[in-house]
Design a protein around this motif. Structure first.
Motif, PDB file in Angstrom:
ATOM      1  N   MET A   1       0.850  -1.179   0.000  1.00 31.64           N
ATOM      2  CA  MET A   1       0.000   0.000   0.000  1.00 31.64           C
ATOM      3  C   MET A   1       0.895   1.240   0.000  1.00 31.64           C
ATOM      4  SD  MET A   1      -2.860   1.427   2.703  1.00 31.64           S
ATOM      5  CE  MET A   1      -2.077   0.721   4.088  1.00 31.64           C
ATOM      6  N   ILE A   2       0.515   2.212  -0.845  1.00 33.25           N
ATOM      7  CA  ILE A   2       1.231   3.484  -0.938  1.00 33.25           C
ATOM      8  C   ILE A   2       0.264   4.597  -0.559  1.00 33.25           C
ATOM      9  CG2 ILE A   2       2.314   5.119  -2.540  1.00 33.25           C
ATOM     10  CD1 ILE A   2       3.298   2.656  -4.143  1.00 33.25           C
ATOM     11  N   ARG A  14       3.888   0.805   2.637  1.00 33.86           N
ATOM     12  CA  ARG A  14       3.955  -0.352   3.529  1.00 33.86           C
ATOM     13  C   ARG A  14       4.220  -1.568   2.663  1.00 33.86           C
ATOM     14  NH1 ARG A  14      -1.187  -1.833   6.518  1.00 33.86           N
ATOM     15  NH2 ARG A  14      -1.521  -3.092   4.672  1.00 33.86           N
ATOM     16  N   ARG A  15       5.356  -2.168   2.899  1.00 27.79           N
ATOM     17  CA  ARG A  15       5.747  -3.333   2.110  1.00 27.79           C
ATOM     18  C   ARG A  15       5.156  -4.601   2.690  1.00 27.79           C
ATOM     19  NH1 ARG A  15      11.792  -1.327   0.859  1.00 27.79           N
ATOM     20  NH2 ARG A  15      11.148   0.553  -0.264  1.00 27.79           N
ATOM     21  N   LYS A  16       5.287  -5.668   1.970  1.00 33.32           N
ATOM     22  CA  LYS A  16       4.714  -6.952   2.377  1.00 33.32           C
ATOM     23  C   LYS A  16       5.242  -7.415   3.729  1.00 33.32           C
ATOM     24  CE  LYS A  16       3.639  -8.381  -2.279  1.00 33.32           C
ATOM     25  NZ  LYS A  16       3.844  -9.303  -3.373  1.00 33.32           N
ATOM     26  N   THR A  17       6.405  -6.928   4.134  1.00 31.07           N
ATOM     27  CA  THR A  17       6.974  -7.276   5.433  1.00 31.07           C
ATOM     28  C   THR A  17       6.258  -6.550   6.574  1.00 31.07           C
ATOM     29  OG1 THR A  17       8.564  -5.454   5.291  1.00 31.07           O
ATOM     30  CG2 THR A  17       9.276  -7.600   4.436  1.00 31.07           C
ATOM     31  N   SER A 144       7.466  -2.313  -5.490  1.00 31.67           N
ATOM     32  CA  SER A 144       6.034  -2.119  -5.727  1.00 31.67           C
ATOM     33  C   SER A 144       5.573  -3.140  -6.760  1.00 31.67           C
ATOM     34  CB  SER A 144       5.756  -0.696  -6.216  1.00 31.67           C
ATOM     35  OG  SER A 144       6.390  -0.457  -7.446  1.00 31.67           O
ATOM     36  N   TYR A 145       4.264  -3.240  -6.945  1.00 31.66           N
ATOM     37  CA  TYR A 145       3.738  -4.215  -7.889  1.00 31.66           C
ATOM     38  C   TYR A 145       2.511  -3.648  -8.593  1.00 31.66           C
ATOM     39  CZ  TYR A 145       0.619  -5.144  -3.941  1.00 31.66           C
ATOM     40  OH  TYR A 145      -0.274  -5.005  -2.910  1.00 31.66           O
ATOM     41  N   ALA A 146       2.279  -4.120  -9.807  1.00 30.76           N
ATOM     42  CA  ALA A 146       1.085  -3.718 -10.552  1.00 30.76           C
ATOM     43  C   ALA A 146      -0.135  -4.151  -9.756  1.00 30.76           C
ATOM     44  CB  ALA A 146       1.078  -4.352 -11.939  1.00 30.76           C
ATOM     45  N   GLY A 147      -1.089  -3.237  -9.615  1.00 27.25           N
ATOM     46  CA  GLY A 147      -2.284  -3.496  -8.826  1.00 27.25           C
ATOM     47  C   GLY A 147      -2.193  -2.972  -7.415  1.00 27.25           C
ATOM     48  N   GLU A 148      -0.996  -2.567  -6.985  1.00 26.96           N
ATOM     49  CA  GLU A 148      -0.838  -2.061  -5.615  1.00 26.96           C
ATOM     50  C   GLU A 148      -1.695  -0.815  -5.401  1.00 26.96           C
ATOM     51  OE1 GLU A 148       2.670  -0.932  -2.397  1.00 26.96           O
ATOM     52  OE2 GLU A 148       3.242  -1.531  -4.428  1.00 26.96           O
ATOM     53  N   SER A 149      -2.282  -0.719  -4.231  1.00 31.31           N
ATOM     54  CA  SER A 149      -3.140   0.400  -3.857  1.00 31.31           C
ATOM     55  C   SER A 149      -2.314   1.665  -3.623  1.00 31.31           C
ATOM     56  CB  SER A 149      -3.903   0.032  -2.576  1.00 31.31           C
ATOM     57  OG  SER A 149      -4.572   1.134  -2.052  1.00 31.31           O
ATOM     58  N   VAL A 150      -2.810   2.784  -4.170  1.00 33.00           N
ATOM     59  CA  VAL A 150      -2.179   4.093  -3.974  1.00 33.00           C
ATOM     60  C   VAL A 150      -3.272   5.061  -3.550  1.00 33.00           C
ATOM     61  CG1 VAL A 150      -0.893   5.984  -5.050  1.00 33.00           C
ATOM     62  CG2 VAL A 150      -0.452   3.625  -5.767  1.00 33.00           C
ATOM     63  N   ARG A 151      -3.141   5.641  -2.384  1.00 32.16           N
ATOM     64  CA  ARG A 151      -4.107   6.605  -1.890  1.00 32.16           C
ATOM     65  C   ARG A 151      -3.447   7.987  -1.849  1.00 32.16           C
ATOM     66  NH1 ARG A 151      -9.008   5.805   1.707  1.00 32.16           N
ATOM     67  NH2 ARG A 151      -8.683   3.773   0.799  1.00 32.16           N
ATOM     68  N   ILE A 152      -4.041   8.950  -2.533  1.00 33.97           N
ATOM     69  CA  ILE A 152      -3.510  10.309  -2.558  1.00 33.97           C
ATOM     70  C   ILE A 152      -4.478  11.190  -1.783  1.00 33.97           C
ATOM     71  CG2 ILE A 152      -2.760  12.250  -3.979  1.00 33.97           C
ATOM     72  CD1 ILE A 152      -2.411  10.202  -6.300  1.00 33.97           C
ATOM     73  N   GLY A 153      -3.967  11.834  -0.732  1.00 33.88           N
ATOM     74  CA  GLY A 153      -4.807  12.682   0.109  1.00 33.88           C
ATOM     75  C   GLY A 153      -4.127  13.991   0.427  1.00 33.88           C
ATOM     76  N   LYS A 154      -4.933  14.898   0.913  1.00 32.68           N
ATOM     77  CA  LYS A 154      -4.383  16.214   1.289  1.00 32.68           C
ATOM     78  C   LYS A 154      -3.569  16.063   2.541  1.00 32.68           C
ATOM     79  CE  LYS A 154      -7.877  18.967  -0.934  1.00 32.68           C
ATOM     80  NZ  LYS A 154      -8.750  20.091  -0.862  1.00 32.68           N
TER      81      LYS A 154
END
Length: 154
Positions: A1-2, A14-17, A144-154
């Motif tokens: 998750m980014i 947050r990586r898979k670890t 990172s990987y294709a399909g990984e979640s990316v949330r952009i916020g203020k």
């Protein structure tokens, strides 16, 4: 998750670890917004649609997502908006907010990518994308990987 925090000009992954990593970034100089042609960084839930540039040298320059040279600060125009090292092409996940129509992140060509203007990292300076230092971009790309979640916020 980014997670990208526009107010902090930071990207967290947050990586898979389970371990979190933090990188300074540069979002749009015109602030946040989802409309096509706004030159703003889109908000909301996204995912990595495509990873581009695997195995290419650091500071590889891309045009239309194709590598065409290695950026050279001595000869290349520093006023251009160079897309360097790697590309994580984003796609919106929220129809009407950042997906489809005039707000489609993918059709706006919004990327996380390396930049030649590393001195501007930490301040809003892009044309809508999320810029990173080239070494940081390489590290993020590799983790990172294709399909990984990316949330952009203020």
């Amino acid at each position: 998750m980014i997670i990208v925090s526009v107010s902090e000009q930071m990207l967290y992954q947050r990586r898979k670890t389970g371990v979190w990593y933090a990188y300074p970034v540069s979002t749009a100089s015109r602030g946040t917004g989802n409309l096509s042609g706004s030159f703003q960084t889109p908000l909301g839930r996204h995912r990595i649609a495509e990873k581009i540039g695997h195995g290419l040298p650091l500071r590889t320059a891309f045009r239309a997502r194709q590598p065409f040279c290695i950026y050279d600060p001595e000869t290349d125009d520093p006023k251009k908006d160079w897309i360097l090292t790697r590309i994580l092409w984003l796609s919106g996940c929220e129809t009407g907010k950042n997906r489809r129509g005039r707000v489609d992140t993918h059709n706006r060509y919004i990327y996380i990518h390396g930049t030649h203007e590393e001195e501007k990292i930490g301040t809003p300076a892009s044309h809508g994308c999320i810029r990173m230092c080239c070494e940081d971009m390489l590290e993020l790309f590799e983790n990172s990987y294709a399909g990984e979640s990316v949330r952009i916020g203020k």
